[in-house]
Design a protein around this motif. Structure first.
Motif, PDB file in Angstrom:
ATOM      1  N   PHE A 558      -3.065   7.411   6.508  1.00  0.00           N
ATOM      2  CA  PHE A 558      -4.544   6.748   5.555  1.00  0.00           C
ATOM      3  C   PHE A 558      -5.170   5.317   5.554  1.00  0.00           C
ATOM      4  N   TRP A 559      -4.234   4.188   6.147  1.00  0.00           N
ATOM      5  CA  TRP A 559      -5.059   3.119   5.967  1.00  0.00           C
ATOM      6  C   TRP A 559      -5.677   2.388   6.974  1.00  0.00           C
ATOM      7  N   TYR A 560      -6.892   2.389   6.257  1.00  0.00           N
ATOM      8  CA  TYR A 560      -8.647   1.960   7.201  1.00  0.00           C
ATOM      9  C   TYR A 560      -8.207   0.478   7.694  1.00  0.00           C
ATOM     10  N   ARG A 597       2.477  -0.924  -2.362  1.00  0.00           N
ATOM     11  CA  ARG A 597       2.525  -2.186  -2.764  1.00  0.00           C
ATOM     12  C   ARG A 597       1.892  -2.877  -2.548  1.00  0.00           C
ATOM     13  N   SER A 598       1.956  -3.621  -1.783  1.00  0.00           N
ATOM     14  CA  SER A 598       1.107  -3.990  -0.758  1.00  0.00           C
ATOM     15  C   SER A 598      -0.007  -4.803  -0.351  1.00  0.00           C
ATOM     16  N   ARG A 599      -0.555  -3.153  -0.270  1.00  0.00           N
ATOM     17  CA  ARG A 599      -2.502  -3.205  -0.116  1.00  0.00           C
ATOM     18  C   ARG A 599      -2.587  -2.181  -1.576  1.00  0.00           C
ATOM     19  N   LYS A 601      -3.868  -4.456  -4.066  1.00  0.00           N
ATOM     20  CA  LYS A 601      -4.531  -4.830  -4.287  1.00  0.00           C
ATOM     21  C   LYS A 601      -5.870  -4.973  -3.756  1.00  0.00           C
ATOM     22  N   SER A 602      -6.217  -4.658  -2.529  1.00  0.00           N
ATOM     23  CA  SER A 602      -6.998  -5.097  -1.415  1.00  0.00           C
ATOM     24  C   SER A 602      -7.738  -3.225  -1.703  1.00  0.00           C
ATOM     25  N   VAL A 603      -6.736  -2.016  -1.864  1.00  0.00           N
ATOM     26  CA  VAL A 603      -7.975  -0.743  -2.311  1.00  0.00           C
ATOM     27  C   VAL A 603      -8.347  -1.468  -3.959  1.00  0.00           C
ATOM     28  N   LEU A 604      -7.615  -1.916  -4.614  1.00  0.00           N
ATOM     29  CA  LEU A 604      -8.667  -2.579  -6.020  1.00  0.00           C
ATOM     30  C   LEU A 604      -9.745  -3.315  -5.565  1.00  0.00           C
ATOM     31  N   GLY A 605      -9.766  -3.914  -4.927  1.00  0.00           N
ATOM     32  CA  GLY A 605     -10.456  -5.332  -4.864  1.00  0.00           C
ATOM     33  C   GLY A 605     -11.747  -4.224  -3.898  1.00  0.00           C
ATOM     34  N   TRP A 659      -5.963  -1.001 -12.602  1.00  0.00           N
ATOM     35  CA  TRP A 659      -6.561  -3.017 -12.291  1.00  0.00           C
ATOM     36  C   TRP A 659      -4.941  -3.256 -13.483  1.00  0.00           C
ATOM     37  N   LEU A 660      -4.707  -2.791 -14.118  1.00  0.00           N
ATOM     38  CA  LEU A 660      -3.471  -2.895 -15.144  1.00  0.00           C
ATOM     39  C   LEU A 660      -2.152  -2.771 -13.970  1.00  0.00           C
ATOM     40  N   LYS A 661      -1.856  -2.020 -13.141  1.00  0.00           N
ATOM     41  CA  LYS A 661      -0.199  -2.337 -12.256  1.00  0.00           C
ATOM     42  C   LYS A 661      -0.905  -2.987 -11.037  1.00  0.00           C
ATOM     43  N   VAL A 662      -2.215  -3.949 -11.152  1.00  0.00           N
ATOM     44  CA  VAL A 662      -2.179  -5.094  -9.795  1.00  0.00           C
ATOM     45  C   VAL A 662      -2.444  -6.500 -10.784  1.00  0.00           C
TER      46      VAL A 662
END
Length: 730
Positions: A558-560, A597-599, A601-605, A659-662
């Motif tokens: 699923f990672w694009y 987890r490393s991804r 922040k990118s998805v949320l952003g 958001w609150l997880k990141v």
């Protein structure tokens, strides 16, 4: 129009008396400014009865939708909800002989009358109930609408607050008896019959339907029989939405009553037996309902007893109902010592939907002090599991559900998780575990509508020609607007979460269950069916292994990378779909996040930058070929935009979770994402949250005027972003 919400302290909410409302939302009408009276036709109100029935209309008193009516009764199957008491024309004769119309009904052949707009000084909600204030020449008059809880009954009350009386009030009711979803062109019944016994009046529309019973409380009341058909009644919203918009209503005549400073008047319409109608005087009904709403606020989470969240608690009450139309549900529940409960997905046209119910459960019940209702709902839906699926929806007036959904069943695991954490009701969990194991077994083996696990990678695929199985479920005729066939991102996030939860629950059960307890085999095929029964520990291990495979495959597939976010669907008929949609949020927001987890922040952003609006995330990012900025036009045009950019406010819940997880320490920033909703409580349907909004400014509210998951997820997000000293009070 302006909207204000004077709040009160939490301590006061818990001890509030019925004489003084706790939560007031004002929508003022300043006639001096020459305000466009069209606003009175676009602001709506809603009162419900705990059965799925309702009263609803515009502030102006003009019915603009087929669903508007003062008594839309929830009747047992096969009748469903019916518009019985459609409208009440109100004319007031003053002491000097002048008359004023407080409301009217728009006709296709007439210009729009201003009705009571010139005298309307304020519309407000007091603890969620509508109040109209009128002023003219030293007179001050007040009108209220309420429905006694658990009854198909409506009370419309009038009170003279100041000025010389008595005044003479003339009330002309109009009726139809059509199903509330039927077009306004539906012919009137072949004939109406009016029965009069002393001061009690009954209107019959046939041998099967219950009569509409009418009663007038007040001084010097009288009734004049003047049967007539009101023709060319216009419903302007229906016309704008591309539906038939002119119909007929029938009136038996008109009532007259005196109104003075020391004597109110109340008009009552009901389908209940006379004994129930007469059991509550208008004063008793008002006091009882006020006290019930005070208890709702007192029982809610401490952070939801004043201000915006308190309004949402009162709005949440509208969706929690006893499914009066499904008598068998009530009979089964009572036999088990339960009470049948379900959640109406939205007013006016939705019934109870499995997906919406499970997403809404936490906000509507667990945060409002109604944990028992949550248990009833979960056990009721568990009864309807078929082939590993819970119903997608129960059609209006029917007892059997439809099962065309790939995600509602997976949301069932999420809802149960939230319930068990809030209540520690291990007995209900233990009772439902066999159902949960059966669900997983069917998904591993494959069930209806092409829903099943791909044994090659463990991911859950779904899709059948002509079916819309995810929450993005718009369909026009044979056209499925967003079919999303293949392996959808949120379906697999939910699947992983469900597997993890079930594995945990089975391990916990193994610690307390007697030795030798068997478990439904979860492996597919004849060999599994002929193998010895599994222990909870063994089943838990197998399910955990499936979850591990899903996680590994998900992060690989699923990672694009080019976009820094997640594909919306992989292995679809046309390959992988890189459309930027909010569905990827669930890979982060759920309790067991499937995304590495490393991804996060990118998805949320990406979601924040490309999808987020003041009213929640868009359903598709601008720039996509299918993006639609406005939800308008006929049904085909609207459904083409339904999930192609249109904003869905319920998605603000998973966005705040992610958001609150990141950003775990940034609660104030998270709260700022919710600020736009406070003003929305004063537009559209006052005091609640709409289903959808346009994708571009000014983000016009659209769709259902009140939506369960919109209210539930905003309430949950609001409480989650409260300062810790508030949320930790209990």
């Amino acid at each position: 129009m302006t909207a204000t919400t004077p709040g009160i302290s939490r301590a006061r909410a818990a001890t509030q008396t019925s004489a003084e409302p706790a939560i007031v939302r004002r929508v003022e009408h300043d006639t001096q400014d020459g305000l466009d009276h069209q606003q009175l036709l676009t602001r709506e109100w809603l009162v419900t009865n705990g059965l799925g029935g309702y009263a609803s209309g515009t502030i102006a008193g003009v019915a603009t939708r087929r669903y508007h009516g003062l008594l839309v009764a929830a009747l047992p199957a096969p009748f469903g909800r019916r518009v019985l008491f459609s409208h009440l024309s109100e004319r007031l004769r003053l002491a000097d002989g002048r008359t004023i119309d407080l409301s009217g009904q728009e006709r296709a052949c007439d210009a729009l009358d201003r009705y009571g707009a010139d005298w309307l000084s304020e519309f407000r909600l007091e603890d969620g109930l509508p109040v109209w204030s009128y002023e003219t020449n030293g007179l001050a008059l007040e009108k209220r609408v309420l429905m006694p809880y658990g009854q198909n009954t409506v009370h419309i009350s009038y009170r003279l607050l100041s000025g010389a009386g008595p005044l003479r009030l003339k009330l002309l009711p109009s009726v139809h008896f059509r199903p509330h979803e039927d077009p306004v062109t539906t012919p009137l019944p072949g004939s109406f019959r009016l029965s009069v016994t002393e001061d009690r009046y009954e209107v019959f529309a046939g041998p099967d339907l219950p009569p509409l019973r009418l009663l007038l409380h007040g001084e010097c009341g009288a009734f004049t029989i003047e049967r007539r058909v009101l023709r060319e009644v216009l419903y302007r919203v229906e016309r704008r939405r591309g539906y038939q918009s002119e119909g007929e209503l029938w009136s038996p005549g008109y009532f007259r009553v005196n109104l003075s400073r020391d004597r109110d008047a109340t008009f009552v319409a009901s389908t209940e037996p006379w004994e129930e109608i007469l059991a509550l005087s208008p004063e008793d009904a008002r006091r009882t309902e006020a006290n019930r709403r005070t208890r709702l606020l007192a029982a809610a989470h401490p952070a939801a007893r004043d201000g915006v969240p308190a309004e949402l608690v009162l709005a949440a009450d509208q969706f929690l109902i006893e499914p009066a139309g499904r008598v068998a549900d009530s009979a089964r529940a009572q036999a088990a010592g339960d009470e049948a409960r379900t959640i109406i997905a939205g007013y006016h046209w939705f019934t109870d939907w499995g997906r919406d119910t499970m997403i809404s459960l936490e906000g509507l019940t667990l945060l409002t002090g109604r944990e028992a209702d949550a248990g009833y709902i979960l056990r009721t839906f568990a009864h309807y599991v078929r082939d590993g699926l819970i119903p997608n929806m129960f059609p209006e007036g029917e007892n059997d559900g439809l099962y065309h959904t790939a995600d509602a069943t997976l949301w069932f695991f999420h809802a149960l998780d939230r319930y068990v954490e809030a209540t520690d009701d291990r007995l209900t969990l233990r009772q439902l575990l066999p159902r949960l194991e059966d669900i997983v077994t069917h998904h591993l083996r494959g069930t209806r509508f092409g829903i099943g696990v791909d044994p090659g990678d463990g991911l859950l695929r779904q899709g059948a020609e002509g079916c819309q199985l995810t929450w993005m479920d718009a369909k026009v005729g044979d056209w499925v607007v967003t079919p999303r066939r293949g392996k959808a991102v949120e379906i697999n996030a939910l699947w992983y979460n469900a597997l993890c939860l079930l594995s945990e629950w089975l391990r916990e059960e193994a610690e307390t269950a007697p030795v030798g307890r068997s478990s439904t085999p979860s492996a597919p095929g004849p060999a599994a069916r002929s193998s010895p029964p599994s222990t909870p520990e063994e089943t838990a291990e197998r399910i955990a292994a499936h979850a591990a495979q899903v996680r590994a495959s998900f992060n690989q597939r699923f990672w694009y990378a080019d976009g820094g976010y997640l594909y919306d669907v992989v292995d679809g008929p046309d390959g992988d779909d890189a459309a930027c949609r909010p569905n990827q949020l669930f890979a982060v927001s759920l309790r067991h996040a499937v995304l590495d987890r490393s991804r996060w922040k990118s998805v949320l952003g990406t979601v924040q930058e490309r999808l987020l609006t003041p009213m929640g995330p868009r359903s598709l990012a601008p720039g996509h070929a299918d993006y639609k900025p406005i939800y308008s036009g006929d049904i085909r045009a609207r459904d083409a935009a339904y999930h192609q950019g249109t904003v869905w406010p319920w998605l603000i819940g998973p966005f705040i979770d992610a958001w609150l997880k990141v950003h775990p320490g940034e609660i104030e920033t998270a709260r700022a994402f919710l600020e736009g909703f406070a003003d929305h409580l004063g537009e559209a349907c006052i005091g609640t949250i709409s289903e959808i909004f346009d994708a571009e400014a000014p983000y016009t509210p659209r769709g259902c005027i009140a939506q369960a998951w919109s209210v539930a997820e905003l309430l949950r997000a609001w409480i989650k972003t409260e300062p810790r000293d508030v949320t930790e009070l209990e």
